[in-house]
Design an enzyme around this catalytic site. Structure first.
Site, PDB file in Angstrom:
ATOM      1  CD  GLU A 214     -18.773  46.036  39.293  1.00 26.12           C
ATOM      2  OE1 GLU A 214     -18.743  45.057  39.959  1.00 26.12           O
ATOM      3  OE2 GLU A 214     -18.165  46.694  39.096  1.00 26.12           O
ATOM      4  CD  GLU A 215     -15.542  49.019  37.947  1.00 23.42           C
ATOM      5  OE1 GLU A 215     -14.835  48.495  38.875  1.00 23.42           O
ATOM      6  OE2 GLU A 215     -15.626  48.513  36.828  1.00 23.42           O
TER       7      GLU A 215
END
Ligand SMILES: [Zn+2]
Length: 355
Positions: A214-215
């Site tokens: 996600e990051e």
């Protein structure tokens, strides 16, 4: 030590940056295994426990945390035995220097590192105040005498460098200081949800687990939502609190009703469902207008459109070694998520999708 704090300490002290999420997969398999019918994975490493439904027309609901935290990769081993790094996830350069990290080699060796800083002595006589450092200029140092010595410990470019920080309770016993509440908050949320719903009949086919990467740009959410094709998607994620620096989002004021972020709008039917359920369940919530994004931003655009939202909390100083947040916000978000999942059956989902 409270039961909740000990769970938070366990999950936030796991070391797992984007693309290197195996320790969180192990955690989820262990905690959710007894409470789900089976596990499924996507091709990038997302992991979900499945609760099969009895009704043939039960809607598929995907509840996804993300496993990864922010960190660095070794980009170059220098002749003097120090390292250059590349950022994984967003970092404020001011919080990178003078911190402790652990480098993980391919063989699983754990190497203690620090990020270098310029001593004030070397700044004397300089004109004006020092400029903001570039992350690419910050040296990471494990005390090796040379490139050859570093390599002899198995260190290679591409190795993961993870923040090192242990969780503590604040003096009033209400808050926690730790790394990685973004997004071990979500990881603990989904494992607690699976446990709370264990053995209970559901009106939906529940996929509960976590995405990867996600990051670095919501990448894992593409993989999981295209593979598992949910009708409804809940991201479970942590956002920056604005109560000290900023404006919206105060710790201790409950779960976030995230009505806007740059990649996602909360649709009116979803908002009605969330508000009605929060009021019924007596959940403390606060409105939140975000500047960043979550996996909902990717998920809602898949498969012809998937109504989505984020069940969040806020925390101060995220994307650093020291994040501060309220344990009660977790409890509010957990009560909220449980109430939402219990209500999601064919008729509720049809109402949300009735345009
Ligand atoms: Zn984040």
């Amino acid at each position: 030590m409270t039961d909740l704090f000990s769970k938070i300490k366990e999950v936030t002290e796991i070391s797992a940056i984007s693309g290197h999420e195996a320790p969180v997969r192990s955690y989820l398999r262990e905690k959710m295994g007894p409470h789900v019918d089976e596990f499924v994975t996507d091709g990038l490493g997302g992991l979900f426990g499945v609760r099969h439904a009895e009704a043939a027309d039960a809607p598929r609901v995907l509840v996804a945390a993300h496993m990864d935290e922010v960190g660095f990769l070794v980009s170059e081993i220098k002749a003097d035995g120090t390292f250059r790094v590349v950022e994984i996830g967003g970092w404020n350069p001011l919080v990178v220097s003078s911190q402790r990290f652990t480098l993980f080699t391919r063989e699983g060796r754990e190497i203690p590192l620090i990020s270098g800083s310029v001593p004030p002595h070397f700044l004397r006589g300089a004109n004006g105040s020092p400029s903001l450092p570039q992350v690419a200029d910050i040296v990471f140092d494990g005390g090796f005498a040379s490139k050859e010595e570093a390599e002899s410990y198995g260190i290679r470019p591409g190795d993961a460098i993870v923040p090192e920080s242990s969780a503590v309770l604040t003096a009033n016993g209400k808050n926690v200081i730790s790394k990685a509440w973004d997004n071990r908050y979500g990881v603990l949320m989904v494992s607690e949800l699976a446990q709370a719903l264990s053995g209970q009949k559901l009106g939906n086919e529940l996929y509960v687990g976590a995405n990867v990467q996600e990051e670095v740009g919501l990448r894992g959410a593409h993989a999981s939502t295209t593979k598992f094709a949910p009708e409804i998607f809940f991201a479970v994620d942590c956002s920056p609190a604005g109560d000290v620096y900023g404006n919206q989002g105060a710790i201790g004021e409950g779960t976030l009703l995230r009505f806007f972020d740059p990649g996602h709008l909360m649709l009116p039917n979803m908002k009605d469902f969330l508000l009605t359920t929060a009021e019924e369940a007596g959940v403390k919530y606060q409105y939140y207008c975000a500047k960043g994004g979550t996996d909902a931003g990717v998920a809602h655009l898949q498969s012809g459109g998937v109504p989505s939202t984020t069940i969040g909390v806020c925390a101060r100083y995220i994307h650093s070694h020291q994040t501060l947040y309220a344990m009660d916000d977790f409890l509010q978000a957990q009560a909220f998520l449980q109430a939402l999942i219990k209500k999601l059956d064919r008729s509720t989902v049809d109402l949300i999708k009735n345009y």
